[in-house]
Scaffold this motif. Structure first.
Motif, PDB file in Angstrom:
ATOM      1  N   ASP A   1      -5.571   9.451  -1.170  1.00 53.77           N
ATOM      2  CA  ASP A   1      -6.073   8.278  -0.719  1.00 53.77           C
ATOM      3  C   ASP A   1      -5.712   7.432   0.568  1.00 53.77           C
TER       4      ASP A   1
ATOM      5  N   MET B   1       9.335  -0.981  -5.471  1.00 51.68           N
ATOM      6  CA  MET B   1       9.769  -1.401  -4.266  1.00 51.68           C
ATOM      7  C   MET B   1      11.169  -2.157  -4.533  1.00 51.68           C
TER       8      MET B   1
ATOM      9  N   SER C   1      -5.967 -11.272  -0.890  1.00 53.54           N
ATOM     10  CA  SER C   1      -5.299 -10.322  -0.681  1.00 53.54           C
ATOM     11  C   SER C   1      -5.903  -9.250  -1.475  1.00 53.54           C
TER      12      SER C   1
ATOM     13  N   LEU D   1      -4.091  -5.197  -8.470  1.00 55.13           N
ATOM     14  CA  LEU D   1      -3.109  -5.655  -9.007  1.00 55.13           C
ATOM     15  C   LEU D   1      -1.787  -5.660  -8.097  1.00 55.13           C
ATOM     16  N   HIS D   2      -1.899  -5.191  -6.900  1.00 59.83           N
ATOM     17  CA  HIS D   2      -0.825  -5.427  -5.735  1.00 59.83           C
ATOM     18  C   HIS D   2      -0.559  -6.524  -5.670  1.00 59.83           C
ATOM     19  N   ASP D   3       0.745  -7.227  -5.775  1.00 64.41           N
ATOM     20  CA  ASP D   3       0.955  -8.526  -5.763  1.00 64.41           C
ATOM     21  C   ASP D   3       1.998  -8.723  -4.480  1.00 64.41           C
TER      22      ASP D   3
ATOM     23  N   TYR E   1      -3.566  11.043 -11.613  1.00 62.13           N
ATOM     24  CA  TYR E   1      -2.577  10.368 -11.190  1.00 62.13           C
ATOM     25  C   TYR E   1      -2.864   9.010 -11.472  1.00 62.13           C
TER      26      TYR E   1
ATOM     27  N   ALA F   1       4.938  -2.466 -11.510  1.00 54.54           N
ATOM     28  CA  ALA F   1       6.419  -3.102 -11.717  1.00 54.54           C
ATOM     29  C   ALA F   1       6.074  -4.552 -11.599  1.00 54.54           C
TER      30      ALA F   1
ATOM     31  N   GLU G   1      -0.692   4.816 -12.935  1.00 58.49           N
ATOM     32  CA  GLU G   1       0.721   4.274 -12.574  1.00 58.49           C
ATOM     33  C   GLU G   1       0.843   2.953 -13.310  1.00 58.49           C
TER      34      GLU G   1
ATOM     35  N   GLN H   1       3.424   5.619   6.404  1.00 60.18           N
ATOM     36  CA  GLN H   1       3.733   4.747   5.123  1.00 60.18           C
ATOM     37  C   GLN H   1       2.715   4.805   3.968  1.00 60.18           C
ATOM     38  N   GLY H   2       2.106   6.077   3.946  1.00 58.97           N
ATOM     39  CA  GLY H   2       0.993   6.060   2.721  1.00 58.97           C
ATOM     40  C   GLY H   2      -0.438   5.716   3.246  1.00 58.97           C
TER      41      GLY H   2
ATOM     42  N   THR I   1      -9.866  -0.021  -1.515  1.00 58.19           N
ATOM     43  CA  THR I   1     -10.938  -0.108  -1.123  1.00 58.19           C
ATOM     44  C   THR I   1     -12.096  -0.617  -1.898  1.00 58.19           C
TER      45      THR I   1
ATOM     46  N   THR J   1      -6.492  10.752  -8.274  1.00 55.34           N
ATOM     47  CA  THR J   1      -6.594   9.383  -8.498  1.00 55.34           C
ATOM     48  C   THR J   1      -7.985   9.050  -9.061  1.00 55.34           C
TER      49      THR J   1
ATOM     50  N   ALA K   1       3.149 -10.945   7.078  1.00 55.20           N
ATOM     51  CA  ALA K   1       3.267 -12.200   6.524  1.00 55.20           C
ATOM     52  C   ALA K   1       3.444 -13.083   7.473  1.00 55.20           C
TER      53      ALA K   1
HETATM   54  C1  B12 Z   1       3.567  -0.402  -4.351  1.00 57.08           C
HETATM   55  C2  B12 Z   1       1.967   0.182  -4.549  1.00 57.08           C
HETATM   56  C3  B12 Z   1       1.445   0.015  -5.713  1.00 57.08           C
HETATM   57  C4  B12 Z   1       2.016  -0.479  -6.799  1.00 57.08           C
HETATM   58  C5  B12 Z   1       2.059  -2.041  -7.011  1.00 57.08           C
HETATM   59  C6  B12 Z   1       2.855  -2.978  -7.589  1.00 57.08           C
HETATM   60  C7  B12 Z   1       2.785  -4.259  -7.525  1.00 57.08           C
HETATM   61  N1  B12 Z   1       3.553  -5.297  -8.074  1.00 57.08           N
HETATM   62  O1  B12 Z   1       2.071  -5.109  -6.390  1.00 57.08           O
HETATM   63  C8  B12 Z   1       1.322   0.053  -8.451  1.00 57.08           C
HETATM   64  C9  B12 Z   1       2.301   1.108  -8.511  1.00 57.08           C
HETATM   65  C10 B12 Z   1       0.940  -0.840  -9.470  1.00 57.08           C
HETATM   66  C11 B12 Z   1       0.057   0.702  -7.305  1.00 57.08           C
HETATM   67  C12 B12 Z   1      -1.172   0.818  -8.132  1.00 57.08           C
HETATM   68  C13 B12 Z   1      -2.145   1.510  -7.371  1.00 57.08           C
HETATM   69  N2  B12 Z   1      -2.100   1.783  -6.191  1.00 57.08           N
HETATM   70 CO1  B12 Z   1      -1.011   1.212  -4.921  1.00 57.08          CO
HETATM   71  N3  B12 Z   1       0.236   1.272  -3.434  1.00 57.08           N
HETATM   72  C14 B12 Z   1       1.542   0.586  -3.499  1.00 57.08           C
HETATM   73  C15 B12 Z   1       1.991   0.953  -1.932  1.00 57.08           C
HETATM   74  C16 B12 Z   1       2.737   2.235  -2.144  1.00 57.08           C
HETATM   75  C17 B12 Z   1       2.822  -0.406  -1.406  1.00 57.08           C
HETATM   76  C18 B12 Z   1       1.828  -1.712  -1.474  1.00 57.08           C
HETATM   77  C19 B12 Z   1       3.084  -2.752  -1.110  1.00 57.08           C
HETATM   78  O2  B12 Z   1       3.091  -3.771  -2.045  1.00 57.08           O
HETATM   79  N4  B12 Z   1       3.656  -3.021   0.271  1.00 57.08           N
HETATM   80  C20 B12 Z   1       4.075  -3.944   0.616  1.00 57.08           C
HETATM   81  C21 B12 Z   1       3.868  -5.264   1.002  1.00 57.08           C
HETATM   82  C22 B12 Z   1       4.706  -6.340   1.428  1.00 57.08           C
HETATM   83  O3  B12 Z   1       2.641  -4.889   2.002  1.00 57.08           O
HETATM   84  P1  B12 Z   1       1.141  -5.361   1.910  1.00 57.08           P
HETATM   85  O4  B12 Z   1       0.744  -5.306   0.404  1.00 57.08           O
HETATM   86  O5  B12 Z   1       0.256  -4.345   2.734  1.00 57.08           O
HETATM   87  O6  B12 Z   1       1.043  -6.705   2.414  1.00 57.08           O
HETATM   88  C23 B12 Z   1       1.279  -7.031   3.732  1.00 57.08           C
HETATM   89  C24 B12 Z   1       0.030  -7.147   4.799  1.00 57.08           C
HETATM   90  O7  B12 Z   1      -1.024  -6.208   4.269  1.00 57.08           O
HETATM   91  C25 B12 Z   1      -0.370  -8.483   4.580  1.00 57.08           C
HETATM   92  N5  B12 Z   1      -1.240  -9.078   3.553  1.00 57.08           N
HETATM   93  C26 B12 Z   1      -1.453  -8.706   2.296  1.00 57.08           C
HETATM   94  N6  B12 Z   1      -1.983  -9.584   1.641  1.00 57.08           N
HETATM   95  C27 B12 Z   1      -2.554 -10.558   2.496  1.00 57.08           C
HETATM   96  C28 B12 Z   1      -3.401 -11.616   2.255  1.00 57.08           C
HETATM   97  C29 B12 Z   1      -3.754 -12.314   3.258  1.00 57.08           C
HETATM   98  C30 B12 Z   1      -4.566 -13.390   3.197  1.00 57.08           C
HETATM   99  C31 B12 Z   1      -3.062 -12.026   4.718  1.00 57.08           C
HETATM  100  C32 B12 Z   1      -3.573 -12.993   5.751  1.00 57.08           C
HETATM  101  C33 B12 Z   1      -2.353 -11.019   4.844  1.00 57.08           C
HETATM  102  C34 B12 Z   1      -2.104 -10.239   3.696  1.00 57.08           C
HETATM  103  O8  B12 Z   1       0.846  -9.294   4.525  1.00 57.08           O
HETATM  104  C35 B12 Z   1       1.814  -8.545   3.598  1.00 57.08           C
HETATM  105  C36 B12 Z   1       3.320  -8.856   3.990  1.00 57.08           C
HETATM  106  O9  B12 Z   1       3.491  -8.433   5.340  1.00 57.08           O
HETATM  107  C37 B12 Z   1       0.700   1.235  -1.192  1.00 57.08           C
HETATM  108  C38 B12 Z   1       0.780   1.810  -0.001  1.00 57.08           C
HETATM  109  C39 B12 Z   1       0.949   1.187   1.314  1.00 57.08           C
HETATM  110  N7  B12 Z   1       1.606   1.462   2.218  1.00 57.08           N
HETATM  111  O10 B12 Z   1       0.402  -0.018   1.366  1.00 57.08           O
HETATM  112  C40 B12 Z   1      -0.245   1.775  -2.198  1.00 57.08           C
HETATM  113  C41 B12 Z   1      -1.662   1.760  -2.209  1.00 57.08           C
HETATM  114  C42 B12 Z   1      -2.130   0.360  -1.616  1.00 57.08           C
HETATM  115  N8  B12 Z   1      -2.043   2.058  -3.377  1.00 57.08           N
HETATM  116  C43 B12 Z   1      -3.269   2.754  -3.664  1.00 57.08           C
HETATM  117  C44 B12 Z   1      -3.901   3.351  -4.859  1.00 57.08           C
HETATM  118  C45 B12 Z   1      -4.883   4.167  -4.849  1.00 57.08           C
HETATM  119  C46 B12 Z   1      -3.385   2.754  -6.011  1.00 57.08           C
HETATM  120  C47 B12 Z   1      -3.860   2.978  -7.322  1.00 57.08           C
HETATM  121  C48 B12 Z   1      -5.389   3.199  -7.313  1.00 57.08           C
HETATM  122  C49 B12 Z   1      -3.297   4.467  -7.735  1.00 57.08           C
HETATM  123  C50 B12 Z   1      -3.485   4.909  -9.111  1.00 57.08           C
HETATM  124  N9  B12 Z   1      -3.345   6.302  -9.095  1.00 57.08           N
HETATM  125  O11 B12 Z   1      -3.913   4.348 -10.117  1.00 57.08           O
HETATM  126  C51 B12 Z   1      -3.361   1.816  -8.308  1.00 57.08           C
HETATM  127  C52 B12 Z   1      -4.416   0.790  -8.457  1.00 57.08           C
HETATM  128  C53 B12 Z   1      -3.909  -0.229  -9.484  1.00 57.08           C
HETATM  129  C54 B12 Z   1      -4.587  -1.621  -9.181  1.00 57.08           C
HETATM  130  N10 B12 Z   1      -5.955  -1.777  -9.823  1.00 57.08           N
HETATM  131  O12 B12 Z   1      -4.454  -2.441  -8.430  1.00 57.08           O
HETATM  132  C55 B12 Z   1      -3.600   3.135  -2.277  1.00 57.08           C
HETATM  133  C56 B12 Z   1      -4.957   2.409  -1.860  1.00 57.08           C
HETATM  134  C57 B12 Z   1      -5.777   2.962  -1.286  1.00 57.08           C
HETATM  135  C58 B12 Z   1      -7.342   2.117  -1.013  1.00 57.08           C
HETATM  136  N11 B12 Z   1      -7.537   1.540   0.298  1.00 57.08           N
HETATM  137  O13 B12 Z   1      -7.983   2.262  -1.954  1.00 57.08           O
HETATM  138  C59 B12 Z   1      -2.334   2.674  -1.241  1.00 57.08           C
HETATM  139  C60 B12 Z   1      -2.813   2.509   0.181  1.00 57.08           C
HETATM  140  C61 B12 Z   1      -1.446   4.151  -1.604  1.00 57.08           C
HETATM  141  C62 B12 Z   1      -2.261   5.267  -0.981  1.00 57.08           C
HETATM  142  N12 B12 Z   1      -2.460   5.817   0.190  1.00 57.08           N
HETATM  143  O14 B12 Z   1      -2.624   5.936  -2.016  1.00 57.08           O
HETATM  144  N13 B12 Z   1       0.334   0.640  -6.116  1.00 57.08           N
END
Ligand code: B12
Lengths: 213, 488
Positions: free
Chosen positions: B104, B240, A147, A101-103, B206, B211, B208, B359-360, A151, B173, A199
């Motif tokens: 995680d 966020m 995206s 669901l991460h978007d 845990y 949003a 969530e 950053q987690g 894991t 989790t 991004a």
């Molecule tokens: C916010 C967040 C959430 C929010 C998401 C809300 C939303 N609307 O997206 C909520 C609270 C819902 C959530 C839920 C969960 N989350 Co979460 N979440 C995060 C968090 C803190 C930030 C993610 C984020 O949005 N970052 C900001 C964006 C801009 O960065 P990004 O997604 O990484 O994207 C960048 C790059 O990766 C890349 N990119 C992304 N996609 C793509 C695609 C392509 C094609 C390319 C080229 C590049 C690219 O470019 C982007 C922009 O720069 C991360 C921690 C982290 N630091 O990543 C954990 C994290 C991803 N979550 C995690 C977990 C475990 C969960 C849950 C299982 C937790 C739970 N207790 O239930 C649930 C799962 C829900 C589900 N089924 O999806 C773990 C994942 C571990 C793993 N690898 O499996 C993380 C790493 C945190 C942790 N260590 O615990 N989460």
């Protein structure tokens, strides 16, 4: 370069959404073609924005405001493009994979690619590989971007690549992947064409994979 | 004692005034009543409809104020969490503070090789063992997300490793209802049955909401399972600023609070009085890099805001510390120290992500040892000092008089142990001694200590019969969960 094109580029950089319509009209009145406006006014502006963002001199909301300014002009320019021009535009299909669901990251990638001039279609989150496949058949994107932040859901990207192979579509579309736990090594393992860590790098990768937007 | 005066001088901090709290609360209620939340779960939808919520465009439900107030009223104000051995370990409520690990992390810093690599199951065990040793860490969590076990078994294996390497409460989790059920089975085996587990819960799940303003099927099915079984759950949005909520801190707090409150409503409708811990992680999406900034000052401010809110609701509060540094360096120390101090001043009850890096995304067990020391430091700060005639010490001052010193005075001898905090590892050697001991930087000291803990600390072994039962459950689950796709 004509003065109005330079001013358009500047307005894009500054994110002056409100002047775009007027500037576009002015450019058309001067006899510039839609393609010229796009290639010599809007895109140089957006390219500059991309460089400045990567250098840390511009912020995300500013980049998106610039993209909005470009779009404002595109509303007028798009219908005037020849079908060959439109056909040449790169199409990117993006989505967050099944179970995930991460978007926000995916949305940002989509917006940056759009800003780079690509046509982007976003399938949202929790997207089944069947849905990707269906859209690939009907919309015929040049590139798909998947995206995943979990894991547990990352392997769904591999499933989609496999499904593409089985459907005989693999060589019709490039595949890029990303998300926090995704790595270059993983991308290689599942047979994706590319990986990007953020991004801005994703937009560069798209250019590298399918050429100019 | 010759005076009735005896007071405790303690640091006190509140961010919000009473009227600010009520303004935020009213506004969150306005969001719930006029905008509503999306509920992608049939039973969740039925419960809301049954309670009088209006369905707007299909699965978006508007929740009336009175229903939220009722849920705040029926949720417990205090939750007692036990150790795995059944002793009282944490009282979540009021301004009691308890710090523990987070879940995680995908990458691990290997203390032996100095390399960053994919996390493995041994990283989970090591984190649990280190935390078991650390006095000021009150609960464990997986820290690492192991890549060397079957994907669908990750969360199950994590909990098993924690049960084997620590007796502290477990914060965990799960991917879905299916592996969550297996984890509860493991826990029941340690407690001596499901009933014993519900009576003296030692674990907190845990999950969530998503949003903006959505409750996913997956998250709700885990929420409901815990509600049914009386297992404490932390149901807390991770939002966020500027991305999944408004950029303004006030707007972010209002929205995240609406998400958290609607979670309490759903949970209490499912099972009135069941234990739930609330709060939210609301930090900035950094507009330069696009990362979720764990170490940011805005994150600390939103933590303070919801701590004040949930003290007003009188509900147990979850909170978060952390850093954006990708190494155990000065930045990590600075951001962790500030976050830990703030969370303690907030009076949050269940403060997770101690020892988190990058950053987690990154773990390093030595960071847990650093957090342990920061927490100890901060607890000393919060204790403040006592003031009475004895401690105002006029007699001692008179005895020593102008000139002289207090070193050998009885008053010093009587009080120095309680008044003076002693660091665990921070350097207080004089320069020569420090150099003669090798002139180590704090990071090296932490690393050495962590390696020593890992080499010498033996957690209590599980009774043979329990260990066998855990192995059996995991073995069976491997087959059961093998081809499953967890619901989002
Ligand atoms: C916010 C967040 C959430 C929010 C998401 C809300 C939303 N609307 O997206 C909520 C609270 C819902 C959530 C839920 C969960 N989350 Co979460 N979440 C995060 C968090 C803190 C930030 C993610 C984020 O949005 N970052 C900001 C964006 C801009 O960065 P990004 O997604 O990484 O994207 C960048 C790059 O990766 C890349 N990119 C992304 N996609 C793509 C695609 C392509 C094609 C390319 C080229 C590049 C690219 O470019 C982007 C922009 O720069 C991360 C921690 C982290 N630091 O990543 C954990 C994290 C991803 N979550 C995690 C977990 C475990 C969960 C849950 C299982 C937790 C739970 N207790 O239930 C649930 C799962 C829900 C589900 N089924 O999806 C773990 C994942 C571990 C793993 N690898 O499996 C993380 C790493 C945190 C942790 N260590 O615990 N989460």
């Amino acid at each position: 370069m004509s003065d109005v094109l330079a001013r358009m580029a500047e307005a894009v950089i500054e994110g002056h959404v409100e002047v775009m319509e007027e500037l576009t009209q002015e450019a058309l009145d001067e006899g510039l073609t839609a393609k010229e406006i796009l290639d010599q006014g809007l895109m140089p502006g957006m390219d500059h924005v991309g460089v400045e963002f990567k250098a840390g001199n511009m912020f995300v909301p500013e980049v998106l405001r610039s993209a909005k300014a470009m779009k404002e002009s595109m509303k007028i320019v798009q219908p005037l493009l020849t079908s060959a021009d439109i056909e040449s535009k790169g199409r990117i299909l993006i989505g967050t994979v099944k179970g995930d669901l991460h978007d926000i990251g995916k949305n940002l990638v989509g917006m940056m690619c759009e800003g780079a001039g690509f046509d982007v279609k976003d399938l949202g989150t929790d997207v089944d590989s069947d849905v990707f496949l269906g859209e690939i058949k009907s919309w015929e994107p040049h590139l798909i971007g998947m995206s995943a932040l979990l894991t547990t859901t990352m392997r769904a990207m591999g499933d989609t690549v496999k499904a593409l192979e089985e459907a005989g579509l693999r060589d019709r579309v490039k595949v890029m992947v990303g998300g926090a736990p995704v790595t270059q090594r993983f991308a290689d393992e599942i047979g994706a064409d590319g990986y990007a860590a953020n991004a801005a790098a994703a937009a560069d990768l798209a250019r590298a994979l399918i050429g100019r937007a | 004692m010759d005076s009735g005066l005896r007071t405790q001088c303690v640091p006190q901090y509140r961010l919000l005034t009473g009227s600010q709290i009520r303004e935020i609360h009213r506004t969150s209620l306005e969001v719930l009543e006029t905008i509503g939340v999306r509920v992608a779960h049939e039973e969740g939808a039925r419960l809301l409809e049954g309670a009088g919520c209006r369905a707007k465009e299909g699965d978006v439900f508007q929740i009336p104020n009175w229903l939220v107030e009722e849920a705040i009223g029926s949720a417990p104000s205090r939750i007692t969490i036990y150790s795995q051995e059944g002793e009282e370990a944490m009282r979540l409520g009021g301004r009691n503070i308890h710090f523990g690990l987070g879940t995680d992390l995908v990458t691990a810093y290997d203390l032996n090789t100095g390399e960053m690599r994919d996390s493995e199951l041994r990283d989970v065990s090591n984190a649990a063992r280190v935390a078991d040793y650390c006095e000021d860490i009150d609960f464990v969590a997986s820290m690492a997300l192991p890549h060397d076990v079957p994907t669908n078994m990750m969360y199950v294996e994590c909990v098993k490793a924690q049960l084997e390497n620590s007796t502290k409460p477990v914060f965990f989790t799960a991917a879905g209802r299916e592996d969550l059920s297996v984890i509860l089975e493991l826990a029941a085996a340690v407690s001596g049955g499901e009933k014993a587990l519900a009576e003296r819960p030692f674990l907190i799940h845990y999950s969530e909401p998503t949003a903006p303003l959505r409750h996913s099927r997956g998250a709700l099915s885990k929420l409901f399972l815990c509600a049914e079984r009386g297992i404490p759950i932390c149901y807390t949005p991770g939002d966020m600023l500027g991305a999944s909520t408004p950029i303004t801190l006030a707007g972010g707090v209002v929205q995240a609070n609406a998400e958290a409150l609607s979670g309490i409503v759903l949970h209490q409708l499912k099972s009135k009085g069941a234990p739930i811990i609330t709060g939210f992680a609301l930090g900035p999406l950094d507009m330069k890099t696009g990362i979720f900034a764990y170490g940011a000052p805005e994150f600390r401010l939103t933590n303070s805001a919801f701590a004040d809110l949930y003290h007003y609701y009188d509900l147990p509060i979850w909170s978060t510390v952390g850093t954006d540094a990708h190494a155990l360096d000065e930045q990590a120390a600075m951001e962790h120290a500030i976050a830990t101090l703030m969370a303690a001043l907030d009076g949050s009850n269940l403060i997770h992500d101690a020892g988190y890096l990058g950053q987690g995304l990154l773990s390093n067990p030595a960071t847990i040892v650093m957090s342990d020391e920061i927490i100890s430091f901060v607890k000393r700060l919060l204790r403040g000092f006592e003031m009475d005639r004895e401690r105002l010490a006029v007699d001692a001052i008179r005895r020593v008089g102008p000139g002289g010193d207090f070193l050998s005075d009885d008053h010093t001898y009587e009080h120095f142990r309680r008044e003076q905090w002693q660091p665990k590892l921070l350097n207080r050697d004089d320069p020569d001694t420090w150099l003669s001991k090798g002139g180590k930087r704090y990071e090296e000291v932490l690393t050495d200590k962590t390696l020593e803990i890992l080499a010498t600390h033996e957690p209590r072994p599980l009774p043979r019969s329990v260990q066998d039962r855990l192995d059996e459950i995991v073995h069976r689950a491997e087959a059961e969960l093998a081809d499953l796709h967890f619901e989002a």
